[in-house]
Design a protein around this motif. Structure first.
Motif, PDB file in Angstrom:
ATOM      1  N   GLU A 153     -12.126 -10.644  -2.994  1.00  0.00           N
ATOM      2  CA  GLU A 153     -13.056  -9.464  -2.861  1.00  0.00           C
ATOM      3  C   GLU A 153     -13.292  -8.467  -3.895  1.00  0.00           C
ATOM      4  OE1 GLU A 153     -14.648  -8.995   0.404  1.00  0.00           O
ATOM      5  OE2 GLU A 153     -14.160 -11.093   0.438  1.00  0.00           O
ATOM      6  N   GLY A 154     -12.455  -8.771  -4.974  1.00  0.00           N
ATOM      7  CA  GLY A 154     -12.580  -7.885  -6.015  1.00  0.00           C
ATOM      8  C   GLY A 154     -12.220  -6.136  -5.920  1.00  0.00           C
ATOM      9  N   LEU A 155     -11.285  -6.110  -5.172  1.00  0.00           N
ATOM     10  CA  LEU A 155     -11.112  -4.881  -4.844  1.00  0.00           C
ATOM     11  C   LEU A 155     -10.123  -4.274  -6.130  1.00  0.00           C
ATOM     12  CD1 LEU A 155     -10.408  -4.574  -0.967  1.00  0.00           C
ATOM     13  CD2 LEU A 155     -12.507  -4.210  -2.361  1.00  0.00           C
ATOM     14  N   SER A 156      -9.926  -2.791  -6.158  1.00  0.00           N
ATOM     15  CA  SER A 156      -8.873  -2.486  -7.092  1.00  0.00           C
ATOM     16  C   SER A 156      -7.540  -2.383  -6.351  1.00  0.00           C
ATOM     17  CB  SER A 156      -9.269  -0.932  -7.659  1.00  0.00           C
ATOM     18  OG  SER A 156      -9.474  -0.057  -6.491  1.00  0.00           O
ATOM     19  N   TYR A 157      -6.498  -2.039  -6.941  1.00  0.00           N
ATOM     20  CA  TYR A 157      -5.338  -1.831  -6.418  1.00  0.00           C
ATOM     21  C   TYR A 157      -5.339  -0.500  -5.159  1.00  0.00           C
ATOM     22  CZ  TYR A 157      -3.158  -4.741 -10.012  1.00  0.00           C
ATOM     23  OH  TYR A 157      -2.846  -5.692 -10.895  1.00  0.00           O
ATOM     24  N   GLU A 158      -5.805   0.509  -5.606  1.00  0.00           N
ATOM     25  CA  GLU A 158      -6.265   1.561  -4.699  1.00  0.00           C
ATOM     26  C   GLU A 158      -6.804   1.185  -3.425  1.00  0.00           C
ATOM     27  OE1 GLU A 158      -6.870   1.681  -8.192  1.00  0.00           O
ATOM     28  OE2 GLU A 158      -5.076   2.800  -8.737  1.00  0.00           O
ATOM     29  N   GLU A 159      -8.025   0.393  -3.533  1.00  0.00           N
ATOM     30  CA  GLU A 159      -8.701  -0.012  -2.458  1.00  0.00           C
ATOM     31  C   GLU A 159      -7.957  -0.852  -1.636  1.00  0.00           C
ATOM     32  OE1 GLU A 159     -13.185   0.033  -4.002  1.00  0.00           O
ATOM     33  OE2 GLU A 159     -11.664  -1.529  -4.865  1.00  0.00           O
ATOM     34  N   ILE A 160      -7.089  -1.866  -2.098  1.00  0.00           N
ATOM     35  CA  ILE A 160      -6.249  -2.642  -1.429  1.00  0.00           C
ATOM     36  C   ILE A 160      -5.333  -1.892  -0.552  1.00  0.00           C
ATOM     37  CG2 ILE A 160      -4.367  -4.532  -1.460  1.00  0.00           C
ATOM     38  CD1 ILE A 160      -5.877  -5.445  -4.030  1.00  0.00           C
ATOM     39  N   ALA A 161      -4.577  -0.842  -1.173  1.00  0.00           N
ATOM     40  CA  ALA A 161      -3.751   0.146  -0.585  1.00  0.00           C
ATOM     41  C   ALA A 161      -4.198   0.841   0.743  1.00  0.00           C
ATOM     42  CB  ALA A 161      -3.142   0.849  -1.620  1.00  0.00           C
ATOM     43  N   GLN A 162      -5.291   1.210   0.422  1.00  0.00           N
ATOM     44  CA  GLN A 162      -6.203   1.654   1.554  1.00  0.00           C
ATOM     45  C   GLN A 162      -6.555   0.944   2.754  1.00  0.00           C
ATOM     46  OE1 GLN A 162      -9.931   3.695   0.352  1.00  0.00           O
ATOM     47  NE2 GLN A 162     -10.010   4.881   2.173  1.00  0.00           N
ATOM     48  N   THR A 163      -7.212  -0.317   2.115  1.00  0.00           N
ATOM     49  CA  THR A 163      -7.730  -1.194   3.196  1.00  0.00           C
ATOM     50  C   THR A 163      -6.548  -1.740   4.210  1.00  0.00           C
ATOM     51  OG1 THR A 163      -9.469  -1.856   1.877  1.00  0.00           O
ATOM     52  CG2 THR A 163      -8.638  -3.535   3.416  1.00  0.00           C
ATOM     53  N   LEU A 178      -1.123  -0.016   2.880  1.00  0.00           N
ATOM     54  CA  LEU A 178       0.268  -0.389   2.079  1.00  0.00           C
ATOM     55  C   LEU A 178       0.373   0.897   1.104  1.00  0.00           C
ATOM     56  CD1 LEU A 178      -0.116  -4.024   1.634  1.00  0.00           C
ATOM     57  CD2 LEU A 178       1.657  -2.795   3.251  1.00  0.00           C
ATOM     58  N   PRO A 179       1.500   1.124   0.544  1.00  0.00           N
ATOM     59  CA  PRO A 179       1.727   2.070  -0.580  1.00  0.00           C
ATOM     60  C   PRO A 179       1.161   1.309  -1.904  1.00  0.00           C
ATOM     61  CG  PRO A 179       3.511   2.114   0.620  1.00  0.00           C
ATOM     62  CD  PRO A 179       2.626   0.993   1.327  1.00  0.00           C
ATOM     63  N   LEU A 180       0.796   2.032  -2.803  1.00  0.00           N
ATOM     64  CA  LEU A 180       0.430   1.414  -4.275  1.00  0.00           C
ATOM     65  C   LEU A 180       1.314   0.632  -4.717  1.00  0.00           C
ATOM     66  CD1 LEU A 180      -2.137   1.150  -6.025  1.00  0.00           C
ATOM     67  CD2 LEU A 180      -1.334   3.231  -7.041  1.00  0.00           C
ATOM     68  N   GLY A 181       2.396   0.925  -4.815  1.00  0.00           N
ATOM     69  CA  GLY A 181       3.552   0.174  -5.416  1.00  0.00           C
ATOM     70  C   GLY A 181       3.793  -1.136  -4.585  1.00  0.00           C
ATOM     71  N   THR A 182       3.445  -1.071  -3.279  1.00  0.00           N
ATOM     72  CA  THR A 182       4.001  -2.303  -2.518  1.00  0.00           C
ATOM     73  C   THR A 182       2.683  -3.359  -2.728  1.00  0.00           C
ATOM     74  OG1 THR A 182       5.042  -0.981  -0.755  1.00  0.00           O
ATOM     75  CG2 THR A 182       4.068  -3.411   0.015  1.00  0.00           C
ATOM     76  N   VAL A 183       1.695  -2.796  -2.909  1.00  0.00           N
ATOM     77  CA  VAL A 183       0.512  -3.702  -3.346  1.00  0.00           C
ATOM     78  C   VAL A 183       0.700  -4.412  -4.870  1.00  0.00           C
ATOM     79  CG1 VAL A 183      -1.849  -3.677  -3.961  1.00  0.00           C
ATOM     80  CG2 VAL A 183      -1.458  -2.502  -2.062  1.00  0.00           C
ATOM     81  N   LYS A 184       1.165  -3.827  -5.657  1.00  0.00           N
ATOM     82  CA  LYS A 184       1.369  -4.137  -6.988  1.00  0.00           C
ATOM     83  C   LYS A 184       2.604  -5.072  -7.055  1.00  0.00           C
ATOM     84  CE  LYS A 184      -0.215  -0.024  -9.420  1.00  0.00           C
ATOM     85  NZ  LYS A 184       0.153   0.850 -10.562  1.00  0.00           N
ATOM     86  N   THR A 185       3.505  -5.152  -6.123  1.00  0.00           N
ATOM     87  CA  THR A 185       4.782  -5.756  -6.036  1.00  0.00           C
ATOM     88  C   THR A 185       4.271  -7.097  -5.387  1.00  0.00           C
ATOM     89  OG1 THR A 185       6.151  -4.028  -5.875  1.00  0.00           O
ATOM     90  CG2 THR A 185       7.048  -6.061  -5.128  1.00  0.00           C
TER      91      THR A 185
END
Length: 192
Positions: free
Chosen positions: A151-161, A164-171
């Motif tokens: 979908e090409g989302l940024s980490y922040e967009e994934i966290a919002q969608t 999830l917390p941003l750190g969890t998305v990255k992990t």
């Protein structure tokens, strides 16, 4: 998509206009299906999830804020439907006999740009192996991988969608990539 047209259709839907509801759903049906297929891995499951996601979106239109774009809101509804379904069922693998509705991870493929039958066959084999490996990821890892790379989302967009917390998305993304690398060790000479 045209935000003003979406908002006009949404207002008409809220007033009970069945034709507006049909038009709104028709605008986004292919997008929702593609996203559901990437999570579900089978056509039948994707169709069921698409129907459920579109229904939930339609029923939840009163909660949609008209000052925002519709597609990210619809994506979040769809992701939640897919996550709920993934939690209810065991992870499934993608059938290698089933035709692929969309390129799941590889996007614009070599097979689309060459007429060499051997290269096309090799690329399709590699894509199927990768698709199967993605389908075996835990749902939370598959979620961030699909949202980031398909979908090409940024980490922040994934966290919002995904809520999830941003750190969890990255992990989750790090672990998903690591599991994919491990699953693909030895395929076409790839090494860890």
């Amino acid at each position: 998509m045209d935000t003003n047209a979406d908002h006009n259709l949404i207002l008409r839907c809220r007033e009970g206009d069945d034709e507006a509801c049909r038009l709104l759903l028709a605008r986004y049906e292919a997008y929702v299906y593609r996203l559901c297929y990437r999570f579900a891995g089978t056509r039948e499951d994707a169709l069921d999830l698409t129907q459920e996601a579109l229904w939930k979106a339609l029923v939840g239109l009163d909660g949609f804020q008209l000052n925002r774009p519709f597609q990210p809101w619809l994506r979040k509804v769809t992701v939640n439907v897919c996550l709920d379904a993934l939690r209810r069922t065991q992870p499934k693998t993608v059938s290698l006999d089933q035709p692929i509705a969309e390129d799941l991870v590889l996007g614009d493929t070599l097979a689309d740009r060459t007429q060499d039958p051997a290269a096309v066959a090799e690329w399709r084999d590699a894509r199927e192996i990768l698709q199967e490996a993605v389908s075996r990821l835990p749902p939370q890892y598959r979620l961030v991988l699909v949202l980031r790379h398909q979908e090409g989302l940024s980490y922040e967009e994934i966290a919002q969608t995904a809520g999830l917390p941003l750190g969890t998305v990255k992990t989750h993304l790090f672990r998903a990539r690591r599991q994919l690398r491990q699953a693909l060790v030895g395929v076409y000479g790839w090494e860890e």
